[in-house]
Design an enzyme around this catalytic site. Sequence first.
Site, PDB file in Angstrom:
ATOM      1  N   ASN A  27       0.831  -1.017   0.042  1.00  0.00           N
ATOM      2  CA  ASN A  27       0.000   0.092   0.046  1.00  0.00           C
ATOM      3  C   ASN A  27       0.742   1.240   0.001  1.00  0.00           C
ATOM      4  O   ASN A  27       0.747   2.127   0.886  1.00  0.00           O
ATOM      5  CB  ASN A  27      -0.793  -0.009   1.202  1.00  0.00           C
ATOM      6  CG  ASN A  27      -1.796  -1.165   1.251  1.00  0.00           C
ATOM      7  OD1 ASN A  27      -2.985  -1.076   0.737  1.00  0.00           O
ATOM      8  ND2 ASN A  27      -1.427  -2.227   1.973  1.00  0.00           N
ATOM      9  N   TRP A  28       1.483   1.310  -1.028  1.00  0.00           N
ATOM     10  CA  TRP A  28       2.665   2.622  -1.094  1.00  0.00           C
ATOM     11  C   TRP A  28       1.789   3.944  -1.001  1.00  0.00           C
ATOM     12  O   TRP A  28       2.204   4.894  -0.852  1.00  0.00           O
ATOM     13  CB  TRP A  28       3.571   2.437  -2.156  1.00  0.00           C
ATOM     14  CG  TRP A  28       4.560   1.487  -2.091  1.00  0.00           C
ATOM     15  CD1 TRP A  28       4.698   0.349  -3.104  1.00  0.00           C
ATOM     16  CD2 TRP A  28       5.873   1.188  -1.148  1.00  0.00           C
ATOM     17  NE1 TRP A  28       5.782  -0.427  -2.529  1.00  0.00           N
ATOM     18  CE2 TRP A  28       6.330   0.133  -1.460  1.00  0.00           C
ATOM     19  CE3 TRP A  28       6.119   1.989  -0.238  1.00  0.00           C
ATOM     20  CZ2 TRP A  28       7.383  -0.481  -0.772  1.00  0.00           C
ATOM     21  CZ3 TRP A  28       7.239   1.370   0.607  1.00  0.00           C
ATOM     22  CH2 TRP A  28       7.896   0.396   0.024  1.00  0.00           C
ATOM     23  N   LYS A  29       0.600   3.921  -1.566  1.00  0.00           N
ATOM     24  CA  LYS A  29      -0.116   5.242  -1.788  1.00  0.00           C
ATOM     25  C   LYS A  29      -1.152   5.574  -0.643  1.00  0.00           C
ATOM     26  O   LYS A  29      -2.335   5.130  -0.986  1.00  0.00           O
ATOM     27  CB  LYS A  29      -0.770   5.375  -3.236  1.00  0.00           C
ATOM     28  CG  LYS A  29       0.216   5.479  -4.355  1.00  0.00           C
ATOM     29  CD  LYS A  29      -0.359   5.737  -5.477  1.00  0.00           C
ATOM     30  CE  LYS A  29       0.588   5.856  -6.835  1.00  0.00           C
ATOM     31  NZ  LYS A  29      -0.073   6.435  -8.044  1.00  0.00           N
ATOM     32  N   ASN A  30      -0.730   5.477   0.515  1.00  0.00           N
ATOM     33  CA  ASN A  30      -1.574   5.638   1.793  1.00  0.00           C
ATOM     34  C   ASN A  30      -1.189   6.531   2.651  1.00  0.00           C
ATOM     35  O   ASN A  30       0.014   6.529   3.143  1.00  0.00           O
ATOM     36  CB  ASN A  30      -1.614   4.179   2.275  1.00  0.00           C
ATOM     37  CG  ASN A  30      -2.553   3.910   3.459  1.00  0.00           C
ATOM     38  OD1 ASN A  30      -2.453   4.851   4.510  1.00  0.00           O
ATOM     39  ND2 ASN A  30      -3.574   3.022   3.563  1.00  0.00           N
TER      40      ASN A  30
END
Lengths: 353, 458
Positions: free
Chosen positions: A132-135
Site C-alpha cells: 500500500n505505497w499510496k496511503n
Amino acid sequence: MRGGPVPGRAVRAPPLQRPASGLPGQLPAEIEGKLLCEIPELSDITPLPQLETETPVVKILHSDSFDDALSYFRAIVQSGEVSMRALLITSYAAIVCPSHYSVWQYRRKLLAQLKVDPHREIEFVQAILLDNWKNYQLWYHRQQLVASIGGRSDERDITDSCFEHDAKNYHAWSHRQWFLRTYPPPSWLVEERAYCDRLLSEDVRNNSAWNQRMFVLLHTPRDHPEEFGQILTAELNYTLEKLNAAPSNESGWNYLRGLYTKFPGPWDAGFFATISASCDALLLRESQSPHLNAFMFHFYRDWAARQGDVSIMAPSVTIAKLLRDEIDTIRAKYWDMMHERVVAALAAAATTA
Amino acid sequence: MALRNKALPCDDLSSTPTLNAQRKVEEEILSNYQAFLQQHGSSAEAGSGDGAPIPAPTFDVSNMKAFLRNSMFRPMSSAFSSLDGSRAWITFWCTQAGALANITNFDARSIMDFLRLSQHPDGGFGGGPGLLAHLAPTYAAVATLVNLNREGVFEDDEPLRLIDRESLYRWLMSLKTPEGSFAVHHDGECDVRGSYLALSVAQMTNILTPELLEGAVDWIAQCQTYEGGLAGRPGLEAHGGYTYCGVAALACVGAIGALDIDALTYWALQRQMSLEGGFQGRTNKLVDSCYSFWCGAVLALLSGTTRSVMAAETSASLASHMDPILFDRASLLDYLFVQCYDASGGGFKDKPSSRLDAYHTCYSLSGVSVAHSVDDLPSQSGLERPLAFDPVKVPPFLQHVTGDGAGTGATPFKYPVIYRGRSRDLALLSSTNAIFNIERNQCRKGLEFFRSLGNPMM
Ligand SMILES: [Zn+2]
C-alpha cells in the site's frame, strides 16, 4: 539498471523483509487464520455492528473478516479499552483496511499507553506498506514511530525501496523530506544530490527527482557565498547538459528557471551570459522547440526585471508571437497576453527614455 | 485537438519510463480522435492543427442518473472496502455531479440522515457513522448538505441546520498547528488539503475568525515551489490537487495576492497537454480528467486578477476584450467528451483506457463547468482580508465565481454537443462555484443562509 554508487551509502537498500508471523498484541493462543469472534480470550467483548440509516447510503458489503475486525474495533473504541488484546484487534482492523484513519489513531493511543517497542511496530507497518505505497495513514504512522525513536532508522532505505517501483510516489518523497529535515544524517546533502543524479540518469523526466535536487539546494548553507556560487554553477552546467540531450524535457527547463529566480547573487552576470549562450547555441538546431522558446521568453523578461532594464526583454516580443501563432497554440491566449504586456512595457520604457 | 492543436514534440530517442508511458497514452488518444473525426465525416486531421472545423461530440446524460443513484444506493461489493473511511466523499461526488447535470431527484432525506449520523459529537464529520472526525468528510458533508438544501424537498433549511457550528469551530481550532497548517484529524497528517478544507468549511458556515486564519495564509504561500504551482507541504513537488487546495483556500479568504501570480498562472497552463487537451497533475505525468477541475479551477480563480493585471499594464480596452480564463477551453472539453465520457455507463473516466467512477465523474463535470464559465472572480491582487470576516454580508469575492454569465451581459462560451440526436449548447449543465465546488445557486443560498444566522464566534 541503477546508476553509479552513492558515496557514503550502500548502493541499494537491503531488500525489505516481510516480518515473520506474529502480530503486535498477539495472544498466546494460536490465532493464525482465525476470526476474532473465534478467539476465546475475546469472548467477553460484544462486537458492535456498523450503524446504518434506515435506508442505507453508500453501503459496502464487506467480507466476513472485515466485518469481524471492525465490529470488535468499534466495541473497544466505545469502551475505551487499553490492553494487549485491544492492540491485537487494531492489528486485524489495520490489515483488512489499511486506509482506516480511525484505526491507526486509536492504535497509536494504545501503543503509547502500553509502551510497545516502536521497532516491532515499524516492522508491522512496513509489512502493510509494501502493498500500500499510496496511503496517507501508513506513512504518517511510520513517521510517528520513527520520531518516537529519535530518528534512529535511516528512512532513506524504505523510500529507496518504494522508488524502485514508483520513482514519483508523492507520499514517499514527503516522508523522505520529513526525515532529512528532522534528522539530517551527516553529509546527506552530497549523498542526496548523488541519489537524484542516479534517478535522473534512469529517467531524466522524473520531475520528483528534479524537485528533490531543488530541495537539496534550498537546504545548502549559504554562509560562504563563494562555495555556494560554485555549487550553483555546477548545478547550472549539469542542467544545461541534461537539456542539451533532451530539449523537450520540461522538468529541466523549470529547474533552470528556478536556479536563477530562487538564488540571486554575485554570480548573476555569469549565469545570464552562460544561459543565453547555451540557449542561442541550442536554438540553431531547435528553433521550433516550444519548450526552449518558452524558456527564453521568460528568461529575458525575468532578467529585465532583475536588472531594472526593460530593454533586455526586447527579444521576447518575437518569441511570444512564434509561440502564440505556431508552436504552442494551445496556450495562444497566454502568449497573446504576454506579448501585449511586453510590448506595453517596452513602449513605456521608450517614452520615459 | 489534439483535435485543435499540434502535439508538442518529444525529441528524445531514448526510452525512459516517463516517455514510454506518455507515448502509449498519446497513441491511444490520437487514434480515438482520428476515429471520432472519421465517424463524423470530418476532413480534419487529428494532431495536425490544420484548423478544419471540429464536429460536435455526443453527450448523452440519459444513463447518468442511474449511475449516480446506484453509486449511492446500491450496496457496493467488498472490492470497495478500502473506501469505508470515505463514504461521505462518495455522497459528495454523486450529489455534486448530479447538481451540475441537473439530476437532483435523489432520496435526499436518506443522504441527509446518513451525514447526520456521521457527525461527530465533538465537532466535524467522520467518513461514516461512528468514525473519528476528519476534515475531508467534513468538507464533503457540508458541501453535500448545501447542494441538497432545495426548496420543495426540505423546509426551513433543515440540512444546513443539522451542522453544529460551535463544536465544528472548536474542532477546527484544535486541528491548527503552530506553523499555520491544519491536521486533517486529531493526530493526523498536515498538508495544504487541511488548509483548504478547514478554511472553506469555516467560510461557508460563517465561523471564520482572525484566530482561525492566523498564520494560515503565510504557510500556504510557502507551499509555492520554484515551478510556480503549490505542493502539499513546503519543499515538495508542485501538484494540481494541492495547488487547487492552496489557491482556493486563499481565494476564500481574499488572499490570492499572497502568491506569485505570474509563476502560478504559467505553471497551471503548462499542465494542459497539447495533444490530449486535458490536464496532467504534475510536470511530466500523464493526463487525467480530474485535473480538468483542479487545474482548470485554479485558472478560473485567477481570472479577475489576470484581467486587472492586463488593464494595469496595457490598456482597459485590451483587458476588457481578453478571455481571462487562459486555458484552451475547447480542447479541454474535447478531451472530456471524446476521450473520457462513457455514455453507456453514464459517467467519466480518468483516461480512455480506464473505467468510469464517481470521483472522476464529479471532477470532470466540475471541469466542464469551469471551461464553460464566463464570470471573473474579482481581482485579488491585493489582500482583502478584512472583507473575509464580514459576518453579515457574503464577501463579494465569494459570489460570482464562474457561472453562465446570467445577468452580467457576458456571452457564454459556445461549445455545442449532440444530445438525443440534436445539437445543443452545453448550457444543459449547471455551473459550479470554483472556490467551494458547490453548484453555484445552491452555494449562494448556503452562504446567505449562514450569514443570516450571524457568526457565533465573533
Ligand atoms: Zn484522477
